[in-house]
Design an enzyme around this catalytic site. Structure first.
Site, PDB file in Angstrom:
ATOM      1  N   GLN B 241      25.517 -14.521  19.054  1.00  0.00           N
ATOM      2  CA  GLN B 241      26.456 -15.636  19.046  1.00  0.00           C
ATOM      3  C   GLN B 241      26.169 -16.549  17.870  1.00  0.00           C
ATOM      4  OE1 GLN B 241      25.598 -17.518  22.797  1.00  0.00           O
ATOM      5  NE2 GLN B 241      23.409 -17.493  22.419  1.00  0.00           N
ATOM      6  N   HIS B 271      23.216 -31.597  34.263  1.00  0.00           N
ATOM      7  CA  HIS B 271      22.056 -30.821  34.723  1.00  0.00           C
ATOM      8  C   HIS B 271      21.498 -31.310  36.058  1.00  0.00           C
ATOM      9  CE1 HIS B 271      22.214 -29.324  30.512  1.00  0.00           C
ATOM     10  NE2 HIS B 271      21.986 -28.194  31.167  1.00  0.00           N
ATOM     11  N   ASP B 295      18.936 -23.604  26.908  1.00  0.00           N
ATOM     12  CA  ASP B 295      18.606 -24.904  26.320  1.00  0.00           C
ATOM     13  C   ASP B 295      17.410 -25.559  27.009  1.00  0.00           C
ATOM     14  OD1 ASP B 295      19.702 -25.816  28.741  1.00  0.00           O
ATOM     15  OD2 ASP B 295      21.676 -26.131  27.830  1.00  0.00           O
ATOM     16  N   ASP B 315      17.768 -15.425  29.513  1.00  0.00           N
ATOM     17  CA  ASP B 315      18.811 -15.772  28.555  1.00  0.00           C
ATOM     18  C   ASP B 315      18.867 -14.678  27.502  1.00  0.00           C
ATOM     19  OD1 ASP B 315      20.357 -18.611  27.598  1.00  0.00           O
ATOM     20  OD2 ASP B 315      20.003 -17.114  26.050  1.00  0.00           O
ATOM     21  N   ASP B 349      20.045  -9.251  28.669  1.00  0.00           N
ATOM     22  CA  ASP B 349      21.339  -9.466  29.301  1.00  0.00           C
ATOM     23  C   ASP B 349      21.091  -9.519  30.809  1.00  0.00           C
ATOM     24  OD1 ASP B 349      23.929  -9.106  30.474  1.00  0.00           O
ATOM     25  OD2 ASP B 349      24.618  -8.250  28.584  1.00  0.00           O
ATOM     26  N   ALA B 350      21.473 -10.635  31.426  1.00  0.00           N
ATOM     27  CA  ALA B 350      21.159 -10.829  32.849  1.00  0.00           C
ATOM     28  C   ALA B 350      21.731  -9.705  33.707  1.00  0.00           C
ATOM     29  CB  ALA B 350      21.710 -12.178  33.316  1.00  0.00           C
ATOM     30  N   ASP B 367      23.748 -20.726  35.010  1.00  0.00           N
ATOM     31  CA  ASP B 367      24.259 -21.621  33.968  1.00  0.00           C
ATOM     32  C   ASP B 367      24.732 -20.801  32.771  1.00  0.00           C
ATOM     33  OD1 ASP B 367      24.867 -23.981  32.694  1.00  0.00           O
ATOM     34  OD2 ASP B 367      22.822 -24.429  32.076  1.00  0.00           O
TER      35      ASP B 367
END
Lengths: 575, 507
Positions: B241, B271, B295, B315, B349-350, B367
């Site tokens: 990305q 959050h 993040d 992530d 990759d989840a 998230d």
């Protein structure tokens, strides 16, 4: 460059035509069909450093054709109640059916080192990928045996009230399913919609409506006109007469002149049959669409697929049949008499009037690895290979030769390209199936699509049917092109849509499938010859997609199960 | 001897040199405060180091006795190269070095020394041609005019229109041109030997900087800045990305592929809403799973609970989690969450990871970015939620961000319907985040959900949530009503289509 060609032992090169007399441009024109491609400035040297060049095991298989090749008489004989010859889907399905009916005393022999036939798959360590057939269609409620297999494999989770299978989500082809590269960009779906006129759209809608109507047609007995397997299709004359003309001719008769619609139907014919629209029977052309539509739904039955393609089914079945499987075994003679005896010359297997034949069948096998010749005496044989092989192997096939003389088989080339990253492209994002409008190839499928691995390295599988071999190159010449020539052809084809493909490709493995799929040309599917060929010959039963005339996994499975049931109906006993 | 004309041209030279020098200093100060935050400290340090370095340069000038003109030109060229590449080099180095502040101040120091050498040398070159009083007054006048020009034009013209990277390169080029030009102005003072080589070096410096200026697009993306609406302080194209961090107003903002992920000024609302409802189950949570959230801000909230023994954060993008670990403003914002020994980061990759994991968790926080493409859309499918369920204890709690229920009601309710269809009990809630508007979440569990729990009074540091605010989140206003949707499956990916329709139709 020295690609690792590990099987390249075809006929002597003197028989090869003057392929090398063709320029690269002529070759691209002849194979891919687009002259503009040849003008792109890519060069031949930009090929990956590695790749296998594979073919079916011709070396072993070729001994069947060569009458001078003498094989020693077997000294060692064993008795096995049932022998299945051929470890493709048909043979494995026959074995599955026997096991499921509680019969374990049989062998499955396959010529190749790996079973699976044209449903084989490859494995690069990290990824699995298909070498041939790569999907099935969710079966309708009446295809009970196939649903049983899929339940056993935990692909079907449960059944709806009417018996329709509910397929586990992870095996249904993940969206987005298909895209088409047209006018320099990717669009969603298979229909070349860019710059189509209102008339094009109207004809497409008419065609879709027509296919839906065909899917609902039934004969007086309530049998569907088009369903899978085709053995369950109606044989009413009003439907069978469609087999007498080509799909191109039938389309014309409907008044559909749209070039886009023609492309769409032609793609379907090439995709499923390896034939162009003008060489496909109209019955088969309509079957492609109508047999996959449920009469109460507007959408086609969902596609079921796996990273390994139908190799997933092969892996499951061969695991199940581990005790029965023998690979690398050439069955080169099946005879009613024990070879070596005087009467061997004259005896022929006779068509069986009643199935309760008691005399055994003698098989002579050659171990491809050790060269050891063995004999097997079997009560029953299921010959799960194509008819043209049966003729060379089985004594007594002479009379059936005329019967199967109009069996034609299409040839294919499949290339697996190992990529370091996903190719860049504009338009609709990468799908499972990615098709090029301006190409004679079928584009490519992405092996990692179904596992949800959407970034980084992948393997894509490029399919090329020899759908309309004409002009400068014969089918045999195409099969004998060099690895580098095919690698260049595949890359040049893909380069139209992915200019960066040559930088991304690390390895290209290529498989040539000579005479791999039965061709449903006009006047073949509903000929007596096809139906008669499925009749047993003595104690030998037949199972292969050529008996359906359509090379689908579902058809191979149907014939495997049918042949197993025939054998069991004879009351074979374990020794 | 120099003639009269070159003399006046040399004053112009002084003007340009002075402007360039000050621009380099301003660039360093701006860049430091963009990237490291705390502009007072950064500017103060940069000015201090720069001025003292100039003093060092001036002092060093006494050791130069011969070939004054040649040394002067060499310094010009060195300054052109170093000053020109200062901003792009610092931007590029930032994600990769731990000693960014020393690097920046070191660069400022070297530039300061070179600038400090310039004027003494030039004055000594000119002293044979002018009275001392005349010399000092003229040179210093042009020097201060240059400083004025730089300090006015830098914030008004250069930063808004060129951006830091291009300003840096453009002034490097100007500096190089002055250097090359000086080989002609000062020709009478230069020996012929090696003159061509000196000019060649000048030419190479100019070519290098010009190429960099042409390529600067890839670095700064002015167009991107105008889209994102802030000055880009960091941007990377990872294999997965485009990551951009901008600074606008008091806060900084994270964008992934042009989609705002958070604004530092109000992310606490998002959050706190996302994390705390899941942490207040019947038992104190021990094992926490965070999916997405590279993040580190959800991690920060989870770490407020002393009962937490482990946090597994999955992530996709190592560039994102790496940034959260090292990028100073982000690290401050997430309280150095990734340095906590309880936190384990998995870059995968989840969808692929969750099928292979074998731990069971007390809490899962989802998230992920909004489902704007098929690759992300698969993480919102019933297949994924079923795999997730297998990773949860029976009484586990899950919270999930599910885009705006006001802008994209079908998308919002489709996510909830998909979870429900995968065997989750579900309760919708919403919170207002000024940067996003009304935002939608859901609380889910394999077991039926009870009443909204009160906050744990021992948890400190919350700014948004109170017991009342918590209850209010679960009271849906009249304009957030359930709409009928299909369930999002791998084989329909209907959510991506809903999302595309709802966010791309005119609002």
């Amino acid at each position: 460059m020295s690609p690792n060609k590990h099987v390249d032992n075809l006929v002597p090169s003197s028989r090869i035509g003057r392929v090398d007399a063709l320029s690269r441009r002529e070759l691209l024109q002849a194979v891919l069909g687009t002259s503009s491609l040849a003008l792109t400035g890519c060069n031949r040297t930009a090929l990956p450093q590695a790749g296998d060049y594979l073919a079916q095991d011709f070396a072993l298989g070729h001994r069947l054709r060569d009458p001078s090749a003498t094989v020693a008489l077997p000294t060692d004989w064993q008795s096995v109640p049932v022998v299945i010859v051929g470890g493709g889907i048909a043979g494995l399905s026959a074995g599955w059916r026997l096991l499921r009916q509680g019969f374990r005393d049989f062998l499955v022999l396959d010529l190749e080192r790996e079973v699976g036939g044209s449903s084989r798959s490859g494995n690069s360590g990290r990824f699995q990928f298909p070498w041939g057939a790569h999907y099935i269609t969710t079966p309708m409620a009446d295809n009970v045996e196939l649903i049983e297999l899929l339940q056993e494999m935990q692909i079907v989770e449960r059944l709806e009230q009417d018996g329709s299978p509910i397929v586990a989500e992870q095996y249904l082809c993940r969206e987005p399913e298909e895209r088409l590269f047209q006018n320099g960009t990717w669009i969603e779906g298979l229909y070349p919609a860019l710059e189509s006129t209102e008339d094009d759209q109207r004809q497409l809608e008419e065609f879709q409506l027509s296919m839906h109507q065909w899917s609902q047609r039934r004969d007086a007995d309530g049998k569907r006109a088009f369903t899978i397997p085709i053995a369950r299709c109606s044989t009413a004359e009003e439907f069978l007469k469609l087999d007498q003309l080509s799909m191109a001719e039938w389309t014309r008769q409907q008044g559909w002149t749209s070039a886009r619609l023609r492309w769409y139907i032609d793609y379907a014919c090439r995709d499923d049959y390896g034939l162009t629209i003008d060489r496909t029977s109209a019955w088969a052309g309509i079957f492609y669409f109508a047999a996959r539509l449920r009469s109460d739904r507007s959408e086609s039955q969902n596609v079921i697929t796996w990273p390994a393609g139908n190799g997933h089914i092969v892996q499951y079945l061969s695991q199940l049949l581990k005790a029965q499987l023998r690979t690398g075994q050439l069955v080169y003679r099946i005879s009613p008499t024990k070879p070596g005896r005087a009467e061997a010359q004259s005896a022929q297997l006779q068509p069986a009037d009643d199935h309760k034949t008691e005399s055994p069948v003698y098989l002579t096998t050659l171990d491809g690895q050790t060269g050891v010749v063995r004999g097997i005496a079997a009560s029953r044989v299921i010959f799960a290979g194509p008819q043209f092989v049966a003729q060379r192997v089985i004594d007594g096939m002479a009379e059936r030769r005329a019967l199967t003389s109009n069996f034609r088989y299409s040839s294919w080339l499949v290339a697996n390209l190992h990529l370091s990253a996903r190719p860049r492209a504009s338009g609709f994002p990468i799908c499972w199936d990615n098709i090029l409008y301006d190409s004679k190839s079928l584009g490519y499928v992405v092996s990692t699509h179904q596992s949800g691995i959407d970034h980084g390295p992948t393997v894509i599988t490029w399919y090329y049917p020899f759908a309309n071999v004409e002009g400068k190159l014969s089918r045999d010449q195409l099969l004998r092109l060099e690895w580098s020539e095919w690698a260049d052809l595949a890359l040049t084809d893909l380069e139209q849509a992915h200019p960066d493909i040559r930088q991304l490709v690390k390895r290209i493995d290529i498989m040539r499938w000579g005479h791999a799929m039965i061709e449903p040309g006009p006047n073949f599917l509903w000929s007596d010859a096809r139906r008669s060929a499925a009749q047993p010959l003595g104690a030998v039963h037949f199972a292969n997609t050529d008996l359906s005339g359509i090379a689908l996994m579902e058809e191979a499975f149907y014939h495997g199960v049918r042949a197993a049931d025939e054998v069991l109906a004879n009351g074979v006993r374990s020794h | 001897m120099l003639t009269r004309a070159p003399l006046s041209l040399l004053y112009l030279n002084v003007l340009v040199i002075a402007t360039c020098g000050l621009v380099y200093e301003l660039l360093a100060g701006t860049l430091a405060s963009y990237v490291l935050g705390d502009s007072v400290t950064q500017f103060s340090f940069v000015i201090g180091v720069y001025l003292s370095a100039m003093g060092v340069g001036a002092w060093l000038s006494r050791y130069i006795h011969d070939h004054l003109a040649r040394v002067f030109i060499e310094i010009e060229l060195a300054l052109a190269l170093l000053g020109g590449i200062s901003a792009p080099a610092l931007f590029l180095a930032f994600p990769f070095v731990d000693w960014f502040a020393p690097l920046l101040l070191g660069m400022v120091f070297v530039i300061g020394v070179l600038v400090g050498l310039e004027l003494p040398l030039l004055m000594r070159i000119l002293q044979e041609h002018l009275e001392f009083s005349d010399l000092v007054s003229r040179v210093l006048t042009f020097d201060y005019i240059g400083a004025l020009l730089a300090s006015l034009l830098f914030p008004i013209l250069f930063v808004p229109h060129l951006g830091l990277v291009r300003t840096s390169l453009a002034f490097g080029i100007l500096n190089g041109v002055v250097g090359l030009w000086s080989t002609y102005l000062l020709r009478p003072l230069l020996s012929a030997r090696g003159l061509d080589r000196l000019r060649l070096r000048g030419g190479i410096v100019l070519v290098l900087l010009s190429v960099a200026l042409l390529k600067a697009d890839q670095l700064t993306l002015l167009a991107e800045e105008s889209v994102l609406g802030g000055s880009i302080i960091h941007s990377t194209q990872s294999p997965f990305q485009r990551i951009a961090i901008t600074r606008k107003g008091k806060g900084f903002q994270l964008f992934l592929n042009g989609h705002l992920q958070f604004n530092s000024t109000d992310e606490y609302r998002y959050h706190e809403a996302l994390v705390h409802p899941a942490m207040l189950g019947s038992k104190p949570p021990e094992k926490v799973l965070i999916l997405g959230g590279g993040d580190g801000l959800a991690v920060r909230e989870c770490l407020r609970y002393p009962s937490v023994q482990s946090i597994t954060l999955v992530d996709l993008d190592p560039a994102m989690t790496g940034l959260s670990e090292r990028f100073q403003p982000l690290k401050e914002l997430n309280d150095a969450a990734f340095s906590d020994p309880r936190v384990r980061v998995v870059n995968d990759d989840a969808f692929v990871w969750i099928g292979a994991d074998d731990t069971t968790y007390d809490v899962a926080i989802i998230d992920f970015p909004d489902p704007s493409n098929y690759s992300i859309g698969k993480l919102y499918t019933t297949r994924f939620y079923r795999l997730l369920r297998e990773r949860l204890k029976p009484d586990a709690l899950v919270t999930i961000q599910c885009t705006s229920p006001v802008v994209a009601p079908k998308s919002y309710w489709c996510i909830l319907a998909s979870m429900q269809s995968s065997g989750f009990h579900i309760r919708p809630f919403q919170a207002t985040v000024p940067s996003f508007g009304i935002w939608g979440f859901a609380l889910a569990s394999p077991q039926p959900l009870g009443d909204v729990p009160p906050l744990d009074p021992s948890i400190t540091g919350l700014r948004f949530l109170t017991d009342e605010a918590m209850r209010a989140m679960f009271e849906l206003p009249g304009d957030i009503r359930q709409v009928a949707t299909e369930v999002n499956r791998l084989d329909n990916q209907i959510l991506v289509r809903y999302y595309d329709e709802e966010w791309h139709e005119p609002q």
